[in-house]
Each structure stands twice: as C-alpha cells, then as structure tokens.
Design a protein around this motif. Structure first.
Motif, short mmCIF file in Angstrom:
data_model
loop_
_atom_site.label_atom_id
_atom_site.label_comp_id
_atom_site.label_asym_id
_atom_site.label_seq_id
_atom_site.Cartn_x
_atom_site.Cartn_y
_atom_site.Cartn_z
N ALA A 94 24.13 10.66 5.96
CA ALA A 94 24.11 11.68 4.91
C ALA A 94 25.50 11.84 4.30
N LYS A 95 26.52 11.80 5.12
CA LYS A 95 27.90 11.90 4.63
C LYS A 95 28.21 10.75 3.68
N ASN A 96 27.74 9.56 4.02
CA ASN A 96 27.96 8.40 3.16
C ASN A 96 27.25 8.52 1.82
N ALA A 97 26.23 9.37 1.75
CA ALA A 97 25.52 9.62 0.50
C ALA A 97 26.06 10.85 -0.24
N GLY A 98 27.08 11.50 0.31
CA GLY A 98 27.73 12.61 -0.36
C GLY A 98 27.34 14.00 0.12
N PHE A 99 26.61 14.09 1.21
CA PHE A 99 26.19 15.39 1.74
C PHE A 99 27.02 15.75 2.97
N ASP A 100 27.37 17.02 3.06
CA ASP A 100 27.92 17.55 4.30
C ASP A 100 26.74 18.12 5.08
N VAL A 101 26.63 17.75 6.32
CA VAL A 101 25.54 18.28 7.15
C VAL A 101 26.16 19.19 8.20
N VAL A 102 25.70 20.42 8.20
CA VAL A 102 26.13 21.41 9.17
C VAL A 102 24.97 21.59 10.14
N THR A 103 25.24 21.43 11.41
CA THR A 103 24.18 21.55 12.40
C THR A 103 24.29 22.86 13.14
N ILE A 104 23.15 23.39 13.47
CA ILE A 104 23.11 24.61 14.27
C ILE A 104 22.05 24.43 15.34
N ASP A 105 22.44 24.71 16.57
CA ASP A 105 21.52 24.59 17.70
C ASP A 105 20.75 25.90 17.85
N ILE A 106 19.44 25.77 17.87
CA ILE A 106 18.55 26.93 17.99
C ILE A 106 18.10 27.06 19.44
N ASN A 107 18.31 28.22 20.00
CA ASN A 107 17.90 28.49 21.37
C ASN A 107 16.61 29.30 21.34
N PRO A 108 15.47 28.68 21.64
CA PRO A 108 14.21 29.42 21.63
C PRO A 108 14.17 30.58 22.63
N ASN A 109 15.03 30.55 23.63
CA ASN A 109 15.08 31.65 24.60
C ASN A 109 15.90 32.82 24.10
N GLU A 110 16.61 32.64 23.00
CA GLU A 110 17.41 33.70 22.37
C GLU A 110 17.14 33.68 20.86
N PRO A 111 15.90 33.96 20.45
CA PRO A 111 15.55 33.80 19.04
C PRO A 111 16.34 34.71 18.09
N GLY A 112 16.60 35.93 18.49
CA GLY A 112 17.35 36.85 17.63
C GLY A 112 18.76 36.37 17.39
N GLU A 113 19.42 35.96 18.44
CA GLU A 113 20.80 35.46 18.32
C GLU A 113 20.82 34.16 17.51
N SER A 114 19.83 33.29 17.73
CA SER A 114 19.76 32.03 16.98
C SER A 114 19.54 32.30 15.49
N LEU A 115 18.66 33.23 15.18
CA LEU A 115 18.39 33.58 13.78
C LEU A 115 19.64 34.17 13.14
N ASP A 116 20.36 35.03 13.85
CA ASP A 116 21.59 35.61 13.31
C ASP A 116 22.63 34.53 12.99
N ARG A 117 22.81 33.57 13.91
CA ARG A 117 23.77 32.48 13.68
C ARG A 117 23.32 31.61 12.50
N PHE A 118 22.04 31.34 12.43
CA PHE A 118 21.47 30.55 11.33
C PHE A 118 21.78 31.22 9.98
N LEU A 119 21.48 32.50 9.89
CA LEU A 119 21.70 33.23 8.63
C LEU A 119 23.17 33.35 8.29
N SER A 120 24.00 33.62 9.26
CA SER A 120 25.43 33.71 9.03
C SER A 120 25.98 32.39 8.48
N THR A 121 25.53 31.31 9.07
CA THR A 121 25.97 29.99 8.61
C THR A 121 25.45 29.71 7.21
#
Length: 139
Positions: free
Chosen positions: A46-73
């Motif tokens: 993706a980088k070679n095609a001009g995209f920056d990819v930001v990854t976020i790990d989702i923890n299904p055991n902590e859905p609220g915290e994962s959703l907060d990090r996702f939205l913040s990012t």
C-alpha cells in the motif's frame, strides 16, 4: 515516488489474535506474530501505491477501550478509508463490536470508504478494490 493518496486505518485482531480461538485455529499457536508478519507485507504494498496504512489492534475482550482507540486514531488523521479485518467481522461473537466500529467510522468521517479484508495478508486486496486507480497507474 508515488503520489500521496491519503491514509487507511485498518482494524484487526493484531496482537490479540494470540488470544482468539478463531485466529489460533487459522494461524496456529503463533497467531499474533503471524498476523503481524502478513499485515506488514500488505502495508508495504500500500505504501508503494501512495497510501499510509495505520494499524490498530482490536481487543474483543476490551471492546470499549478498543472502540475509543479506534475513534481517537480516526479523528487524528487524514483517513480516506477504513478496513475492518476478518478476525473482527467474521465471527458472531464480535458482531456488536464490528457494528459499532462501522457506525462510528461513518459518523466520524461521512463518506469514508469502508473496506473488508479476509485476513492480514489481504488488506492490500481490499485497498485495491476501493482505489483501483492507484494501482492502475503503477502498471
């Protein structure tokens, strides 16, 4: 040097694949590490095609915290697309979290392209489907 086309936020189990029975069944006992290795290849393409990819790990055991990090990012960047990985969306026990990720992404960035990959090695495939022009130019 490729033209910068924006950023893609990709949400998957990542390091939490190591504790997910479905991911372990698919990738084996080193599921978290294997997922990260496969994702790195997609990110580089993706980088070679001009995209920056930001990854976020989702923890299904902590859905609220994962959703907060996702939205913040998501709020913090110039994202043109969101990818949700199969580990998050493909298993019924994660359905509620999957729905929340999608609904919040759309509310946060109306019109953003929503993508679905079938595994960490197929994030690039999802990006190609949504942005075919970026890859047609490089051929």
């Amino acid at each position: 040097m490729p033209t910068h086309r924006g950023s893609i936020l990709t949400a998957g189990l990542g390091r939490f694949a190591a504790t997910d029975a479905n991911a372990q069944a698919h990738f084996g006992p080193g599921a978290g590490e294997r997922a990260r290795e496969l994702l790195a290849t997609s990110v580089e393409k993706a980088k070679n095609a001009g995209f920056d990819v930001v990854t976020i790990d989702i923890n299904p055991n902590e859905p609220g915290e994962s959703l907060d990090r996702f939205l913040s990012t998501l709020r913090s960047g110039d994202f043109v697309g969101v990818n949700i990985g199969y580990g998050v969306r493909g298993h019924k026990e994660h359905t509620e979290l999957f729905e929340k990720l999608l609904n919040h992404a759309w509310a946060c960035k109306p019109g953003i392209k929503i993508m679905f990959s079938n595994g960490p090695d197929e994030v690039i495939t999802a990006i190609k489907r949504s942005f075919p022009e970026a890859f047609a130019e490089s051929n």
